[in-house]
Motif scaffolding. Structure first.
Motif, PDB file in Angstrom:
ATOM      1  N   LYS A  62       0.628  -1.453   0.138  1.00  0.00           N
ATOM      2  CA  LYS A  62      -0.086  -0.034   0.023  1.00  0.00           C
ATOM      3  C   LYS A  62       0.892   1.406  -0.014  1.00  0.00           C
ATOM      4  O   LYS A  62       0.789   2.032  -0.955  1.00  0.00           O
ATOM      5  CB  LYS A  62      -0.739  -0.014   1.279  1.00  0.00           C
ATOM      6  CG  LYS A  62      -2.062   0.813   1.034  1.00  0.00           C
ATOM      7  CD  LYS A  62      -3.135   0.270   0.048  1.00  0.00           C
ATOM      8  CE  LYS A  62      -3.920   1.014  -0.270  1.00  0.00           C
ATOM      9  NZ  LYS A  62      -4.712   0.618  -1.343  1.00  0.00           N
ATOM     10  N   MET A  63       1.812   1.210   0.665  1.00  0.00           N
ATOM     11  CA  MET A  63       2.737   2.413   0.769  1.00  0.00           C
ATOM     12  C   MET A  63       3.531   2.629  -0.376  1.00  0.00           C
ATOM     13  O   MET A  63       3.715   3.736  -0.931  1.00  0.00           O
ATOM     14  CB  MET A  63       3.940   1.998   1.977  1.00  0.00           C
ATOM     15  CG  MET A  63       4.730   3.272   2.161  1.00  0.00           C
ATOM     16  SD  MET A  63       3.678   4.481   2.731  1.00  0.00           S
ATOM     17  CE  MET A  63       4.273   5.030   4.518  1.00  0.00           C
ATOM     18  N   LYS A  64       3.655   1.491  -1.301  1.00  0.00           N
ATOM     19  CA  LYS A  64       4.212   1.847  -2.424  1.00  0.00           C
ATOM     20  C   LYS A  64       3.289   2.475  -3.632  1.00  0.00           C
ATOM     21  O   LYS A  64       3.556   3.232  -4.297  1.00  0.00           O
ATOM     22  CB  LYS A  64       4.718   0.208  -3.232  1.00  0.00           C
ATOM     23  CG  LYS A  64       5.979   0.135  -3.665  1.00  0.00           C
ATOM     24  CD  LYS A  64       6.327  -1.012  -4.391  1.00  0.00           C
ATOM     25  CE  LYS A  64       7.570  -1.450  -4.273  1.00  0.00           C
ATOM     26  NZ  LYS A  64       7.811  -2.970  -4.393  1.00  0.00           N
ATOM     27  N   GLU A  65       1.670   2.152  -3.467  1.00  0.00           N
ATOM     28  CA  GLU A  65       0.869   2.639  -4.121  1.00  0.00           C
ATOM     29  C   GLU A  65       0.741   4.210  -3.664  1.00  0.00           C
ATOM     30  O   GLU A  65       0.616   5.044  -4.710  1.00  0.00           O
ATOM     31  CB  GLU A  65      -0.668   2.011  -3.833  1.00  0.00           C
ATOM     32  CG  GLU A  65      -0.720   0.867  -4.458  1.00  0.00           C
ATOM     33  CD  GLU A  65      -1.879   0.354  -4.019  1.00  0.00           C
ATOM     34  OE1 GLU A  65      -3.052   0.935  -3.777  1.00  0.00           O
ATOM     35  OE2 GLU A  65      -2.236  -0.900  -4.457  1.00  0.00           O
ATOM     36  N   VAL A  66       0.978   4.235  -2.457  1.00  0.00           N
ATOM     37  CA  VAL A  66       0.714   5.988  -1.935  1.00  0.00           C
ATOM     38  C   VAL A  66       1.933   6.855  -2.814  1.00  0.00           C
ATOM     39  O   VAL A  66       1.797   7.798  -3.192  1.00  0.00           O
ATOM     40  CB  VAL A  66       0.808   6.099  -0.648  1.00  0.00           C
ATOM     41  CG1 VAL A  66       0.788   7.790  -0.067  1.00  0.00           C
ATOM     42  CG2 VAL A  66      -0.463   5.685  -0.048  1.00  0.00           C
ATOM     43  N   ASP A  67       3.369   6.053  -2.618  1.00  0.00           N
ATOM     44  CA  ASP A  67       4.213   6.867  -3.194  1.00  0.00           C
ATOM     45  C   ASP A  67       4.323   6.828  -4.813  1.00  0.00           C
ATOM     46  O   ASP A  67       4.449   8.045  -5.275  1.00  0.00           O
ATOM     47  CB  ASP A  67       5.691   6.024  -2.758  1.00  0.00           C
ATOM     48  CG  ASP A  67       5.982   6.477  -1.460  1.00  0.00           C
ATOM     49  OD1 ASP A  67       5.512   7.307  -0.903  1.00  0.00           O
ATOM     50  OD2 ASP A  67       6.756   5.526  -0.841  1.00  0.00           O
ATOM     51  N   HIS A  68       3.513   5.917  -5.292  1.00  0.00           N
ATOM     52  CA  HIS A  68       3.503   5.736  -6.682  1.00  0.00           C
ATOM     53  C   HIS A  68       2.722   6.913  -7.241  1.00  0.00           C
ATOM     54  O   HIS A  68       2.523   7.771  -8.100  1.00  0.00           O
ATOM     55  CB  HIS A  68       2.908   4.689  -7.270  1.00  0.00           C
ATOM     56  CG  HIS A  68       2.552   4.553  -8.863  1.00  0.00           C
ATOM     57  ND1 HIS A  68       3.897   4.047  -9.716  1.00  0.00           N
ATOM     58  CD2 HIS A  68       1.610   4.770  -9.439  1.00  0.00           C
ATOM     59  CE1 HIS A  68       3.260   4.144 -10.873  1.00  0.00           C
ATOM     60  NE2 HIS A  68       1.828   4.531 -10.805  1.00  0.00           N
ATOM     61  N   TRP A  69       1.371   6.949  -6.478  1.00  0.00           N
ATOM     62  CA  TRP A  69       0.392   8.150  -6.721  1.00  0.00           C
ATOM     63  C   TRP A  69       0.975   9.312  -6.560  1.00  0.00           C
ATOM     64  O   TRP A  69       0.814  10.301  -7.393  1.00  0.00           O
ATOM     65  CB  TRP A  69      -0.888   7.976  -5.759  1.00  0.00           C
ATOM     66  CG  TRP A  69      -1.912   9.145  -6.011  1.00  0.00           C
ATOM     67  CD1 TRP A  69      -2.629   9.036  -6.926  1.00  0.00           C
ATOM     68  CD2 TRP A  69      -1.951  10.192  -5.179  1.00  0.00           C
ATOM     69  NE1 TRP A  69      -3.397  10.374  -6.849  1.00  0.00           N
ATOM     70  CE2 TRP A  69      -2.860  10.874  -5.766  1.00  0.00           C
ATOM     71  CE3 TRP A  69      -1.171  10.713  -4.028  1.00  0.00           C
ATOM     72  CZ2 TRP A  69      -3.275  12.076  -5.382  1.00  0.00           C
ATOM     73  CZ3 TRP A  69      -1.628  11.992  -3.576  1.00  0.00           C
ATOM     74  CH2 TRP A  69      -2.533  12.753  -4.316  1.00  0.00           C
ATOM     75  N   LEU A  70       1.778   9.682  -5.572  1.00  0.00           N
ATOM     76  CA  LEU A  70       2.417  11.195  -5.123  1.00  0.00           C
ATOM     77  C   LEU A  70       3.192  11.426  -6.335  1.00  0.00           C
ATOM     78  O   LEU A  70       3.317  12.511  -6.506  1.00  0.00           O
ATOM     79  CB  LEU A  70       3.113  10.916  -3.953  1.00  0.00           C
ATOM     80  CG  LEU A  70       2.101  10.911  -2.600  1.00  0.00           C
ATOM     81  CD1 LEU A  70       2.993  10.575  -1.450  1.00  0.00           C
ATOM     82  CD2 LEU A  70       1.334  12.276  -2.692  1.00  0.00           C
ATOM     83  N   SER A  71       4.208  10.537  -6.724  1.00  0.00           N
ATOM     84  CA  SER A  71       5.014  10.574  -7.906  1.00  0.00           C
ATOM     85  C   SER A  71       4.454  11.390  -9.192  1.00  0.00           C
ATOM     86  O   SER A  71       4.614  12.143  -9.822  1.00  0.00           O
ATOM     87  CB  SER A  71       6.130   9.673  -8.156  1.00  0.00           C
ATOM     88  OG  SER A  71       5.622   8.631  -8.613  1.00  0.00           O
ATOM     89  N   GLN A  72       3.127  10.518  -9.338  1.00  0.00           N
ATOM     90  CA  GLN A  72       2.381  11.051 -10.448  1.00  0.00           C
ATOM     91  C   GLN A  72       1.678  12.161 -10.230  1.00  0.00           C
ATOM     92  O   GLN A  72       1.758  13.148 -11.153  1.00  0.00           O
ATOM     93  CB  GLN A  72       1.118  10.062 -10.526  1.00  0.00           C
ATOM     94  CG  GLN A  72       1.682   8.808 -11.679  1.00  0.00           C
ATOM     95  CD  GLN A  72       0.413   7.857 -11.799  1.00  0.00           C
ATOM     96  OE1 GLN A  72      -0.653   8.363 -11.347  1.00  0.00           O
ATOM     97  NE2 GLN A  72       0.458   6.956 -12.640  1.00  0.00           N
ATOM     98  N   PHE A  73       1.315  12.377  -9.110  1.00  0.00           N
ATOM     99  CA  PHE A  73       0.899  13.768  -8.830  1.00  0.00           C
ATOM    100  C   PHE A  73       1.774  14.841  -9.049  1.00  0.00           C
ATOM    101  O   PHE A  73       1.432  15.921  -9.616  1.00  0.00           O
ATOM    102  CB  PHE A  73       0.102  13.884  -7.303  1.00  0.00           C
ATOM    103  CG  PHE A  73      -0.716  14.701  -6.848  1.00  0.00           C
ATOM    104  CD1 PHE A  73      -2.217  14.738  -7.395  1.00  0.00           C
ATOM    105  CD2 PHE A  73      -0.255  15.864  -6.186  1.00  0.00           C
ATOM    106  CE1 PHE A  73      -2.908  15.769  -7.088  1.00  0.00           C
ATOM    107  CE2 PHE A  73      -1.254  16.846  -5.744  1.00  0.00           C
ATOM    108  CZ  PHE A  73      -2.549  16.880  -6.043  1.00  0.00           C
ATOM    109  N   LYS A  74       3.012  14.703  -8.517  1.00  0.00           N
ATOM    110  CA  LYS A  74       4.042  15.617  -8.658  1.00  0.00           C
ATOM    111  C   LYS A  74       4.394  15.945 -10.244  1.00  0.00           C
ATOM    112  O   LYS A  74       4.501  16.909 -10.669  1.00  0.00           O
ATOM    113  CB  LYS A  74       5.409  14.988  -8.010  1.00  0.00           C
ATOM    114  CG  LYS A  74       6.528  16.070  -8.020  1.00  0.00           C
ATOM    115  CD  LYS A  74       7.406  15.417  -7.342  1.00  0.00           C
ATOM    116  CE  LYS A  74       8.854  16.293  -7.434  1.00  0.00           C
ATOM    117  NZ  LYS A  74      10.072  15.586  -6.892  1.00  0.00           N
TER     118      LYS A  74
END
Lengths: 90, 156
Positions: free
Chosen positions: A54-66
Motif C-alpha cells: 500500500k505504501m508503494k501505491e501511495v508513493d506511486h500516486w504521489l510521484s504521478q501527482f508531482k
C-alpha cells in the motif's frame, strides 16, 4: 517505523512512544482505514503489520501527482510567454 | 518546483516560480480562457463549461482525454483576496456540477507573491483524511495507466 520491522500491539506501541494508548489507537485507526496497516487477531490481542504494498501505491500516486503539476506548470510558462508577446504586439 | 508531502496531516504543498508579474499569473489561475490552455497536463485538455470567479461562485470544467473521455470537476471559491490568494474546494462531479459522492474533496489555498517581476505560487492542498487520498490514488492510477499506454503507442 516500528511496525515496519515487527508486528506490534497498541499497548506495546504506546510504551515505545511515551504517549497514551488512546493517541496510538487514533493513529492506528487512520492508518488501518487506508490499509497502510493490516491487523491480525491472536487470542485477545490485535497485532498490526505494516503493509508495504500500500505504501508503494501511495508513493506511486504521489510521484504521478508531482509529475502532473510539473507538466501543468511547464505549460503555464509557455502560456505566460504568449500573454506577454500578445501585449507587446498591441 | 518544490513538492512536499505531509502524510501525517494529509497535506501536499507545491511551490513554483514564474517569470511574469503577479497580475499575469493571477489571470492565468483565475480566468477560464487562460486556464483552459494549461490546467490539464498533456495529453488531456481542460474545457470550461461555466466560470464564476467570486466568493461563493464556482468553476465547472471537464478534463478531456485524447479519446474524448471526460472527467468533470468543479472548484468552489471560498475566499478571494485579489492578487494575493484564494481558497477553493475541489470536487469531482458530473457535467451539471452535481458532486459525485464517492470521490472525496480537497481544500486548496493558492498564494501569489511577486518579487522583482518573478511570481512565486504556493499551492497547499488539504485532503480531509488519508482515506481520501486513497480515492485520489485510484483516480491517479487510471490516468497514469492511460498516459503510459499512450507513451507506448508513440513508440510503435
Amino acid at each position: 517505523m516500528l511496525i515496519a520491522t515487527h508486528a506490534m500491539t497498541p499497548n506495546a506501541l504506546a510504551e515505545h512512544f511515551d504517549t497514551t494508548r488512546q493517541a496510538v489507537s487514533k493513529h492506528i485507526k487512520v492508518l488501518t482505514e487506508c490499509q497502510l496497516l493490516t491487523q491480525d487477531k491472536v487470542g485477545r490481542e490485535i497485532y498490526y503489520h505494516f503493509n508495504p504494498l500500500k505504501m508503494k501505491e501511495v508513493d506511486h500516486w504521489l510521484s504521478q501527482f508531482k509529475k502532473h503539476w510539473e507538466d501543468r506548470f511547464n505549460q503555464l510558462d509557455q502560456v505566460l510567454i504568449n500573454l506577454n508577446s500578445d501585449k507587446n504586439e498591441k | 518546483m518544490n513538492f512536499s508531502v505531509d502524510k501525517e496531516n494529509s497535506k501536499i504543498k507545491v511551490e513554483r516560480e514564474f517569470a511574469a508579474p503577479v497580475a499575469k499569473v493571477w489571470s492565468a489561475f483565475t480566468e477560464s480562457e487562460i486556464l483552459d490552455q494549461w490546467w490539464a497536463p498533456e495529453p488531456w485538455k481542460a474545457r470550461t463549461k461555466t466560470m464564476d470567479f467570486r466568493e461563493g461562485g464556482y468553476w465547472l470544467y471537464a478534463m478531456v482525454g485524447p479519446d474524448g473521455s471526460e472527467h468533470w470537476a468543479r472548484a468552489d471559491y471560498r475566499s478571494i483576496t485579489p492578487l494575493k490568494n484564494y481558497t477553493a474546494t475541489d470536487n469531482f462531479c458530473d457535467s451539471n456540477g452535481n458532486p459525485t459522492g464517492t470521490i472525496a474533496s480537497a481544500k486548496w489555498v493558492n498564494s501569489f507573491n511577486e518579487t522583482e517581476g518573478m511570481t512565486l505560487v504556493t499551492i497547499e492542498i488539504q485532503f480531509e483524511k488519508l482515506a481520501d487520498l486513497e480515492t485520489h490514488i485510484e483516480m491517479g492510477f487510471k490516468e497514469g495507466i492511460t498516459a503510459a499506454l499512450e507513451n507506448l503507442d508513440a513508440l510503435f
